[in-house]
Design a protein around this motif. Structure first.
Motif, mmCIF file in Angstrom:
data_model
loop_
_atom_site.group_PDB
_atom_site.id
_atom_site.type_symbol
_atom_site.label_atom_id
_atom_site.label_comp_id
_atom_site.label_asym_id
_atom_site.label_seq_id
_atom_site.Cartn_x
_atom_site.Cartn_y
_atom_site.Cartn_z
ATOM 1 N N GLU A 161 0.814 -1.220 0.000
ATOM 2 C CA GLU A 161 0.000 0.000 0.000
ATOM 3 C C GLU A 161 0.852 1.276 0.000
ATOM 4 O OE1 GLU A 161 -3.774 -0.172 2.240
ATOM 5 O OE2 GLU A 161 -2.856 -1.884 3.255
ATOM 6 N N LEU A 163 0.727 3.886 -1.914
ATOM 7 C CA LEU A 163 -0.030 5.122 -2.152
ATOM 8 C C LEU A 163 -0.685 5.613 -0.867
ATOM 9 C CD1 LEU A 163 -1.636 4.248 -5.590
ATOM 10 C CD2 LEU A 163 0.192 5.884 -5.165
ATOM 11 N N ARG A 164 -1.265 4.697 -0.104
ATOM 12 C CA ARG A 164 -1.917 5.093 1.143
ATOM 13 C C ARG A 164 -0.903 5.514 2.197
ATOM 14 N NH1 ARG A 164 -2.873 2.896 5.993
ATOM 15 N NH2 ARG A 164 -2.048 0.849 5.392
ATOM 16 N N ARG A 165 0.217 4.799 2.280
ATOM 17 C CA ARG A 165 1.170 5.029 3.358
ATOM 18 C C ARG A 165 2.148 6.167 3.066
ATOM 19 N NH1 ARG A 165 3.497 -0.793 4.317
ATOM 20 N NH2 ARG A 165 4.281 0.045 6.289
ATOM 21 N N GLY A 166 2.338 6.489 1.808
ATOM 22 C CA GLY A 166 3.033 7.709 1.414
ATOM 23 C C GLY A 166 4.422 7.898 1.989
ATOM 24 N N ARG A 167 4.600 8.990 2.728
ATOM 25 C CA ARG A 167 5.915 9.353 3.225
ATOM 26 C C ARG A 167 6.462 8.359 4.249
ATOM 27 N NH1 ARG A 167 8.185 14.220 2.707
ATOM 28 N NH2 ARG A 167 8.914 14.215 4.880
ATOM 29 N N THR A 169 6.496 5.179 4.084
ATOM 30 C CA THR A 169 7.228 4.141 3.363
ATOM 31 C C THR A 169 8.214 4.718 2.352
ATOM 32 O OG1 THR A 169 5.407 3.988 1.761
ATOM 33 C CG2 THR A 169 5.381 2.462 3.611
ATOM 34 N N THR A 171 7.495 6.494 -0.277
ATOM 35 C CA THR A 171 6.960 6.422 -1.634
ATOM 36 C C THR A 171 7.356 7.643 -2.457
ATOM 37 O OG1 THR A 171 5.083 5.138 -0.792
ATOM 38 C CG2 THR A 171 4.826 6.151 -2.964
ATOM 39 N N ASP A 172 7.395 8.810 -1.815
ATOM 40 C CA ASP A 172 7.751 10.036 -2.523
ATOM 41 C C ASP A 172 9.205 10.057 -2.985
ATOM 42 O OD1 ASP A 172 8.161 10.171 0.398
ATOM 43 O OD2 ASP A 172 9.102 12.092 -0.060
ATOM 44 N N LEU A 193 0.729 3.008 -9.218
ATOM 45 C CA LEU A 193 1.815 3.723 -8.545
ATOM 46 C C LEU A 193 2.669 4.520 -9.525
ATOM 47 C CD1 LEU A 193 3.414 4.319 -5.968
ATOM 48 C CD2 LEU A 193 4.709 2.207 -6.378
ATOM 49 N N HIS A 196 0.836 7.585 -10.612
ATOM 50 C CA HIS A 196 0.743 8.548 -9.518
ATOM 51 C C HIS A 196 2.043 9.324 -9.354
ATOM 52 C CE1 HIS A 196 -0.373 10.173 -5.567
ATOM 53 N NE2 HIS A 196 0.826 9.804 -5.159
ATOM 54 N N LEU A 197 3.165 8.660 -9.546
ATOM 55 C CA LEU A 197 4.465 9.303 -9.379
ATOM 56 C C LEU A 197 4.972 9.958 -10.657
ATOM 57 C CD1 LEU A 197 6.230 6.565 -7.213
ATOM 58 C CD2 LEU A 197 5.279 8.742 -6.425
#
Length: 320
Positions: A161, A163-167, A169, A171-172, A193, A196-197
């Motif tokens: 997940e 996208l949900r957990r974002g910073r 994990t 992800t950014d 994903l 989104h990025l």
């Protein structure tokens, strides 16, 4: 010994049920979060037994292991006995506190006669346990074998997940690392994903695989990238090391303890990590040598035999 626990964390529970006890796992119709029963994607021994709430009511239980706050109420209702008063109890905490760090009071502080067990020393330091006795039992990981080939010049990343957990994990941070090498992100909830990025599909691919397939797929990638900012020590990181993969990771929470010098590159400087990714991709023999060091390190510290011995000692102490 008959131990009641919920199937919450599949990889951790897979190691735990390898022990000599009988492990009672609640099962509900539909196998939702409070009644998953036995794993369907791991091979568990016969000592892991499914019981419905009705069956638990008449079952002798020597120890309850809680992993989520509401499980104390479930155990009271399903057993007809209160953890900490009528049956010995341990609270196993997998995670770092999410809010009010470092002043978060752990739920175990409100459970009588409850021992709080953390999976890392970092977690123990950051949770406020009140007067509850605390200890640390570090992870134990089943050896998947030295499967590493590194034939694909790509970095493997394991995030559920993202996208949900974002910073949390990191992800950014993935676009930054995707500029150093193409990424393959394995995990649940990864659809969309790349879009989104804003990354082309070749620079970031996603896949959801079962555990054994996941290990084989990860082992063909040149390195393992661990971009997590704030989480407990990821079992995927330890499993990648066991596969013989070199690792590149943020120097947060317990990572530096798990990845000694020579087993990978650990830093809080994204540019340093990106350069490490480039180096491993460009130098496969170097990557293989570092991966061998990673495998030796995780075997020495996070073997499943040590893990089970630690848990046996604790269960004997709390059930005297």
């Amino acid at each position: 010994m008959r131990i009641l626990l919920w199937h919450v964390h599949g990889s951790w529970t897979t190691s735990f049920v390898q022990g000599p006890h009988t492990y009672l796992l609640p099962v509900l119709p539909g196998r939702g979060e409070d009644g998953r029963g036995r794993a369907r994607t791991w091979d568990w021994p016969p000592g892991a037994v499914e019981l419905t709430p009705e069956q638990l009511r008449g079952t002798d239980v020597d120890l309850v292991i809680l992993q989520r706050p509401h499980e104390a109420e479930l155990a009271t209702r399903w057993l007809g006995r209160r953890p900490g008063r009528d049956v010995p109890v341990v609270y196993l905490e997998h995670s770092t506190p999410l809010r009010d760090v470092p002043d978060t009071v752990h739920p175990a502080a409100r459970i009588p006669n409850c021992t709080l067990v953390h999976v890392t020393h970092f977690n123990r330091l950051f949770w406020d346990a009140g007067r509850a006795p605390t200890t640390v039992i570090e992870h134990g990981v089943l050896d998947p074998g030295p499967l590493y080939t590194g034939t694909e010049a790509r970095a493997a990343v394991a995030i559920n997940e993202p996208l949900r957990r974002g910073r949390v994990t990191g992800t950014d941070l993935l676009p930054h690392f995707a500029s150093a090498a193409p990424l393959d992100v394995f995990g649940m909830g990864t659809d969309g994903l790349a879009e989104h990025l804003g990354l082309p599909g070749e620079r970031l691919r996603t896949r959801e695989l079962q555990q054994q397939e996941l290990h084989r797929a990860m082992a063909t990638r040149r390195l393992y990238l661990h971009p997590f900012r704030w989480t407990s020590l990821g079992l995927a990181l330890l499993e990648a090391m066991y596969l013989g993969m070199p690792v590149v990771a943020l120097d947060t929470t317990e990572t530096a303890e798990a990845v000694p010098p020579g087993a990978g590159v650990v830093s809080n400087r994204p540019d340093v990590l990106a350069e490490a990714v480039r180096t491993f991709v460009a130098e496969p023999e170097h990557a293989r040598a570092v991966g061998a060091e990673a495998r030796a390190a995780v075997s020495a510290r996070y073997g499943v035999d040590r893990f089970l011995d630690d848990w046996d000692r604790l269960t004997k102490e709390v059930t005297r």
